[in-house]
Design an enzyme around this catalytic site. Structure first.
Site, mmCIF file in Angstrom:
data_model
loop_
_atom_site.group_PDB
_atom_site.id
_atom_site.type_symbol
_atom_site.label_atom_id
_atom_site.label_comp_id
_atom_site.label_asym_id
_atom_site.label_seq_id
_atom_site.Cartn_x
_atom_site.Cartn_y
_atom_site.Cartn_z
ATOM 1 N N HIS B 134 3.402 -3.181 -3.410
ATOM 2 C CA HIS B 134 3.134 -2.167 -4.425
ATOM 3 C C HIS B 134 4.119 -1.015 -4.180
ATOM 4 O O HIS B 134 4.514 -0.766 -3.042
ATOM 5 C CB HIS B 134 1.685 -1.696 -4.235
ATOM 6 C CG HIS B 134 1.172 -0.754 -5.286
ATOM 7 N ND1 HIS B 134 1.557 0.562 -5.364
ATOM 8 C CD2 HIS B 134 0.269 -0.945 -6.279
ATOM 9 C CE1 HIS B 134 0.913 1.149 -6.369
ATOM 10 N NE2 HIS B 134 0.127 0.254 -6.942
ATOM 11 N N ASP B 211 -1.384 -2.626 4.185
ATOM 12 C CA ASP B 211 -1.887 -2.000 2.962
ATOM 13 C C ASP B 211 -3.050 -2.866 2.499
ATOM 14 O O ASP B 211 -2.857 -3.950 1.961
ATOM 15 C CB ASP B 211 -0.757 -1.945 1.927
ATOM 16 C CG ASP B 211 -1.255 -1.584 0.521
ATOM 17 O OD1 ASP B 211 -2.488 -1.433 0.336
ATOM 18 O OD2 ASP B 211 -0.417 -1.474 -0.380
ATOM 19 N N GLN B 214 -6.068 -4.026 -1.756
ATOM 20 C CA GLN B 214 -6.579 -5.166 -2.521
ATOM 21 C C GLN B 214 -7.317 -6.166 -1.638
ATOM 22 O O GLN B 214 -7.693 -7.240 -2.115
ATOM 23 C CB GLN B 214 -5.420 -5.880 -3.241
ATOM 24 C CG GLN B 214 -4.673 -5.005 -4.221
ATOM 25 C CD GLN B 214 -5.510 -4.600 -5.427
ATOM 26 O OE1 GLN B 214 -6.560 -5.191 -5.714
ATOM 27 N NE2 GLN B 214 -5.060 -3.597 -6.142
ATOM 28 N N LYS B 237 -11.232 1.269 -5.435
ATOM 29 C CA LYS B 237 -11.108 -0.167 -5.712
ATOM 30 C C LYS B 237 -12.269 -0.945 -5.095
ATOM 31 O O LYS B 237 -12.352 -2.159 -5.260
ATOM 32 C CB LYS B 237 -9.774 -0.687 -5.184
ATOM 33 C CG LYS B 237 -8.562 -0.103 -5.926
ATOM 34 C CD LYS B 237 -7.286 -0.767 -5.475
ATOM 35 C CE LYS B 237 -6.040 0.010 -5.856
ATOM 36 N NZ LYS B 237 -5.757 0.015 -7.301
ATOM 37 N N CYS B 375 2.978 -1.694 -10.982
ATOM 38 C CA CYS B 375 3.558 -0.904 -9.892
ATOM 39 C C CYS B 375 4.162 -1.798 -8.819
ATOM 40 O O CYS B 375 4.110 -1.487 -7.623
ATOM 41 C CB CYS B 375 2.531 0.052 -9.267
ATOM 42 S SG CYS B 375 1.955 1.293 -10.408
#
Lengths: 140, 417
Positions: B134, B211, B214, B237, B375
Site C-alpha cells: 500500500h 503492515d 488487512q 478496519k 492506493c
C-alpha cells in the site's frame, strides 16, 4: 430562450422519460456510444482534463463565432456525460456558453447520483469548455 | 507470558451471520431501493452497536483528560483508555502494554517508525519493501530515502500476486537496515509468508515491520509467535473507530528509538535546560490522545474475540471461495491476484468496462465495492491495468451479498454491451 437554454430544456425533457436510475444510466451509456471519432494524436497533455478519475481529453474549435468541441474518455459513463455536454454547449455562441448556468445537472439529478469524483470531473469539463469559450469570445 | 484469551477455539463452527448482522445497524438500510451488500470492508469495516455504545457511553459519562487529573472522571477516562491498551495487548499477544502505542492508524504507525528509526539511517543503507505494498508502506520509506540517501529495494512479485521469496532472500544483505512488508495485501488479498520473511531477516539480524492493516480483521495475529519487531494496524478496519490505530514494537526497540513527536504526556520533566521523556509507551504518545477512539477499539477487540478470530477466518475463507468461483466463472471477468493464500479480497476487471463505471452500476444495485488503484499503484502497474473492481469481505458478509454482486455484474454486462 437562447440556444443553450433550449438545449438544456430538451435534455431535461428526455430524461423525464425514465423513472429509475438504471434506465437513466443506460441512456447516458447509450448516448456515449455515438461520440464523434477522436483520433489518437489529439490526445495530447494540453488537452487532458484533470480532476476526472478516468482519462478525458477535450479538443475545442473556435470558428465563425461558434465554439465546437469533441472529447473522449475510457469510461462509458463519462463518454455519456461528454455527449450530454456536447448537446448543451457544442456549436453554440461563446458568449452564451460563458453566461450559461448548467441547470441540467440538478434538473436531471446528476448532482445526487454521480459520485463526488465524477461530479468533480463533470465540473472540470464544464470549466474547460467555458474557459475555451471565453478565449473564443475574446478572439471573435 | 499471558496466553491469548479464550477464543472458543475448538473446531471452527459456522457463524450465525444473520444474528451477527443484527449487531450492525448500518447494514439494515436500503441503498437505491436494494438491500445493502457492503463489500468494501478492506477500505473500512462497519461498527457493531457495542462499539458505537462504548464511544457514546464514554462521552456521556466518563470523559475527561487522561493521566493527569485527580478527579473521578479523569480517573475513569484513564482506566478506560489503559483498559483498551490491555485489550489490544491481548488481541495481538504482545508481552506488555509498554509495547502498545496508540496512533492515528496504520499510516501514522509507519510514519512514526520511519521518522524515529530513520534518525539512525545513513546514505547507502537499504530498506526492503515489496511490490505489493500500500502507498502508506512505500511513501514514508521513499521520503526517508530522500532525506538520508538510503536506498529502497523492492521485492518483485509473480503473476499470481505473490512475493518472490528467492528474490527477497537475495535482497537481504549487510546494508539492509529494515524489512517493511504487508502481512496481507490490500489490493489483491495475498497473505504473505511472513513467518519465512521474518526468519530470513532474523538470520541477518534485520528488524521487520509488518503492515497488518488487512490481517488483523481476518485472522488471529500473535506478534510474540511471529517474533516481528514492529507491527502496525488500524482500528477502523476491524470494527473500531476511525482515527485510532496501533504501533506495536518490541520493548527493546521502543527503549532505543528516539521519540517521534514532542509535547505533553510524552515527558517526565521539562525545563529549558532539557527534558526527560516519559516511560513507555507514553514516550510515543505526545498530546492528548484519541481517548474515545481507543475505548471504541477496545470494545471492537472484545467483540471480535467473542466471535473468535478462527471462526471469522473460516467463515470468510468459505465466502471468498464462493465469491471467487462465482465471479471468476462469469464470461469476460479477469481475476487480478490469484495467490494460493488469500484473505478477504477479490479484485477483478470486466472486459471493456471501466472499473468506476462498474462500481457506479453496482451501487445502484445496492452493492458497495471499491474501484480504482486501491492506493497500490505499483501493483496495478505490474499487471498493466489502471485499476480494478475490488469486493472485500468481513465476517458479516454472507452468500446473499455475493449473489447480489453477481446479479449486479450481470446487469452491468447487459448495460455496457
Amino acid at each position: 430562450m437562447n440556444e443553450i437554454e433550449a438545449a438544456q430544456a430538451e435534455l431535461i425533457d428526455d430524461f423525464r422519460l425514465f423513472d429509475n436510475w438504471i434506465d437513466r444510466y443506460q441512456y447516458i451509456i447509450d448516448l456515449g456510444r455515438d461520440l464523434p471519432e477522436f483520433p489518437a494524436d489529439w490526445r495530447t497533455e494540453d488537452r487532458r482534463i484533470h480532476g476526472c478519475q478516468s482519462q478525458v481529453w477535450l479538443r475545442t474549435d473556435c470558428a465563425d463565432g461558434r465554439l465546437s468541441f469533441a472529447a473522449v474518455s475510457d469510461s462509458a459513463i463519462v463518454s455519456g456525460l461528454i455527449a450530454i455536454l456536447m448537446r448543451v454547449y457544442s456549436g453554440k455562441r461563446p458568449e452564451e456558453i460563458v453566461a450559461a448556468t448548467p441547470e441540467f445537472i440538478a434538473a436531471i439529478g446528476l448532482d445526487a447520483h454521480l459520485s463526488p469524483t465524477r461530479s468533480n470531473g463533470l465540473n472540470s469539463m464544464i470549466n474547460a469548455i467555458k474557459h475555451a469559450a471565453g478565449a473564443c469570445a475574446d478572439a471573435g | 507470558m499471558t496466553a491469548i484469551p479464550d477464543q472458543k477455539k475448538m473446531t471452527p463452527t459456522a457463524l450465525d451471520v444473520d444474528r451477527l448482522r443484527q449487531d450492525f445497524p448500518i447494514l439494515a438500510q436500503k441503498i437505491n431501493g436494494h438491500r445493502l451488500a457492503f463489500l468494501d470492508s478492506a477500505a473500512s469495516s462497519q461498527r457493531p452497536q457495542c462499539v458505537i455504545d462504548a464511544v457514546r457511553h464514554y462521552y456521556e459519562r466518563d470523559h475527561a483528560n487522561v493521566h493527569r487529573g485527580v478527579h473521578t472522571l479523569s480517573h475513569r477516562a484513564t482506566e478506560a483508555y489503559e483498559g483498551a491498551r490491555e485489550k489490544v495487548r491481548q488481541f495481538i499477544n504482545a508481552a506488555s502494554t509498554r509495547e502498545i502505542v496508540f496512533t492515528r492508524g496504520t499510516t501514522d504507525s509507519i510514519n512514526l517508525l520511519a521518522a524515529s528509526f530513520g534518525q539512525d539511517i545513513e546514505a547507502g543503507d537499504e530498506i526492503v519493501i515489496s511490490h505489493l505494498e500500500h502507498h502508506s508502506n512505500i511513501v514514508p520509506w521513499q521520503m526517508l530515502c530522500e532525506r538520508t540517501g538510503a536506498v529502497l529495494r523492492v521485492v518483485p512479485i509473480n503473476d499470481r500476486g505473490e512475493i518472490r521469496m528467492d528474490e527477497y532472500l537475495s535482497l537481504l544483505g549487510p546494508r539492509t537496515r529494515l524489512v517493511a512488508i504487508s502481512h496481507v495485501s490490500n489490493a489483491l488479498g495475498t497473505i504473505n509468508p511472513v513467518e519465512q520473511i521474518i526468519a530470513a531477516a532474523r538470520e541477518h539480524s534485520i528488524p521487520v515491520l509488518l503492515d497488518g492493516a488487512q490481517a488483523v480483521p481476518h485472522q488471529r495475529v500473535d506478534v510474540t509467535a511471529l517474533d516481528c519487531d514492529f507491527y502496525a494496524f488500524s482500528g477502523h478496519k476491524m470494527c473500531g473507530p476511525t482515527g485510532i490505530g496501533v504501533f506495536y514494537a518490541k520493548e527493546e526497540w521502543l527503549e532505543r528509538l528516539p521519540p517521534y513527536q514532542g509535547g505533553g504526556d510524552m515527558i517526565l520533566t521539562v525545563s529549558f535546560a532539557g527534558t526527560t521523556y516519559n516511560d513507555l509507551p507514553y514516550k510515543f504518545e505526545a498530546g492528548t490522545p484519541n481517548i474515545a477512539g481507543a475505548i471504541g477499539l477496545g470494545a471492537a477487540v472484545d467483540y471480535l474475540l467473542d466471535i473468535g478470530m478462527d471462526e471469522i477466518q473460516a467463515h470468510e475463507s468459505a465466502i471468498l471461495d464462493y465469491a471467487t468461483n462465482a465471479v471468476g466463472g462469469i464470461d469476460g471477468i479477469q481475476l487480478v491476484g490469484t495467490a494460493e493464500h488469500k484473505a478477504g479480497v477479490l479484485s477483478f476487471n470486466l472486459d471493456g468496462v471501466h472499473p468506476h463505471d462498474l462500481g457506479t452500476i453496482l451501487d445502484h444495485h445496492g452493492v458497495a465495492i471499491r474501484t480504482g488503484h486501491h492506493c497500490a499503484m505499483p501493483v496495478m502497474e505490474f499487471f498493466g491495468i489502471a485499476g480494478t473492481a475490488r469486493a472485500s469481505l468481513a465476517f458479516y458478509n454472507c452468500r446473499e451479498d455475493i449473489d447480489q454482486l453477481i446479479e449486479g455484474l450481470h446487469l452491468a454486462i447487459r448495460m455496457f454491451n
